[in-house]
Motif scaffolding. Structure first.
Motif, PDB file in Angstrom:
ATOM      1  N   GLY A 145     -10.294   8.214  48.595  1.00  0.00           N
ATOM      2  CA  GLY A 145      -9.651   9.342  49.247  1.00  0.00           C
ATOM      3  C   GLY A 145     -10.404  10.651  49.151  1.00  0.00           C
ATOM      4  N   GLU A 146     -11.517  10.675  48.416  1.00  0.00           N
ATOM      5  CA  GLU A 146     -12.280  11.907  48.263  1.00  0.00           C
ATOM      6  C   GLU A 146     -13.617  11.808  48.985  1.00  0.00           C
ATOM      7  OE1 GLU A 146     -12.743  13.046  44.232  1.00  0.00           O
ATOM      8  OE2 GLU A 146     -10.590  13.259  43.858  1.00  0.00           O
ATOM      9  N   LEU A 147     -14.089  12.954  49.472  1.00  0.00           N
ATOM     10  CA  LEU A 147     -15.363  13.012  50.164  1.00  0.00           C
ATOM     11  C   LEU A 147     -16.497  13.044  49.154  1.00  0.00           C
ATOM     12  CD1 LEU A 147     -16.250  13.241  53.177  1.00  0.00           C
ATOM     13  CD2 LEU A 147     -16.533  15.683  52.757  1.00  0.00           C
ATOM     14  N   GLN A 148     -17.451  12.131  49.312  1.00  0.00           N
ATOM     15  CA  GLN A 148     -18.603  12.073  48.421  1.00  0.00           C
ATOM     16  C   GLN A 148     -19.856  12.461  49.193  1.00  0.00           C
ATOM     17  OE1 GLN A 148     -18.365  11.093  45.051  1.00  0.00           O
ATOM     18  NE2 GLN A 148     -16.155  11.147  45.431  1.00  0.00           N
ATOM     19  N   LEU A 149     -20.641  13.385  48.640  1.00  0.00           N
ATOM     20  CA  LEU A 149     -21.898  13.813  49.237  1.00  0.00           C
ATOM     21  C   LEU A 149     -23.038  13.478  48.289  1.00  0.00           C
ATOM     22  CD1 LEU A 149     -21.007  17.306  50.726  1.00  0.00           C
ATOM     23  CD2 LEU A 149     -21.683  15.286  52.015  1.00  0.00           C
TER      24      LEU A 149
END
Length: 245
Positions: A145-149
């Motif tokens: 559910g979290e954006l990973q960069l």
């Protein structure tokens, strides 16, 4: 309408914030100074529209737009730019909204009224025509559910497994939807093909160990693993590594 303002110049952000706040049914919900910050805020704030500058440090607007389009609920994107009319023709041809700096209230109001989401097809056409299009500086994916960069400079190798590709980087792994072929075309000689299912960062290759049957293994910097090199790719890999010396 929730609006996220993205520009590396604080004065430009302040001007846009003032105009947006003065428009009916519009609310400035956040500000970012580059594309990376824009992605993180978009994942958290879920804006309806992102006012996105094109030329910014760390991650430019075009790359940020590509990543934004992959969010579960992608916002509409309105580019802001100081480029001349000849460059803007590429954006206009793909029906992508843009604002030419200095931005006027009436023009911003019109753009917000017709703001719409960018499709992947539009982004691909835009990147093919826009003279400033270039390879990404970051990979982007959602995890729990979290954006990973992940910065491309930290990627050691890509390895395909069924429908996903794993990007092995210095701090772990990231599952991405890009194909190996697309990654190879985008990043060119920065990554070398060692197997039909693997691309390795050229700068992360520490050495090559030969095995029987015309196969080999590549040793990697920053990673204890070794990757198999197929018979098909071994001669070309040896040649390229010799040229690096």
């Amino acid at each position: 309408m929730k609006v996220l303002i993205v520009d590396d110049e604080s004065l430009a952000r302040a001007r846009l914030r003032s105009i947006v706040a003065d428009l009916a049914d519009c609310e400035p919900v956040g500000e970012a100074a580059n594309g990376r910050e824009a992605l993180q805020l978009s994942a958290r704030l879920e804006p309806d529209v992102v006012l996105l500058d094109i030329r910014m440090p760390e991650m430019d607007g075009l790359e940020a737009a590509r990543h934004l389009a992959r969010l579960e609920q992608p916002p509409a994107v309105v580019f802001t730019t100081a480029y001349g009319d000849h460059a803007l023709a590429a954006f206009e041809a793909q029906a992508v909204d843009y604002l030419l700096k200095p931005i006027r209230r009436e023009r911003l109001q019109q753009a917000l009224a017709r703001a719409r989401r960018l499709t992947r097809a539009q982004l691909q056409a835009l990147e093919a025509q826009a003279p400033m299009a270039r390879a990404r500086t970051h990979l982007c994916a959602r995890y729990r559910g979290e954006l990973q960069l992940v910065a491309m400079d930290d990627v050691i190798y890509f390895q395909a497994d069924h429908k996903y590709v794993t990007a092995r980087h210095r701090d772990g792994e990231l599952l991405i939807e890009d194909s190996l072929k697309a990654l190879e075309e985008e990043f060119g000689e920065r990554f070398l093909r060692v197997h039909r299912n693997a691309l390795v960062a050229r700068d992360c290759i520490a050495g090559l160990d030969s095995e029987g049957g015309g196969r080999g293994q590549v040793r990697l910097r920053g990673c204890e693993e070794k990757l198999e090199v197929s018979r098909r790719h071994l001669p070309g890999l040896r040649r390229k590594l010799r040229n690096l010396r």
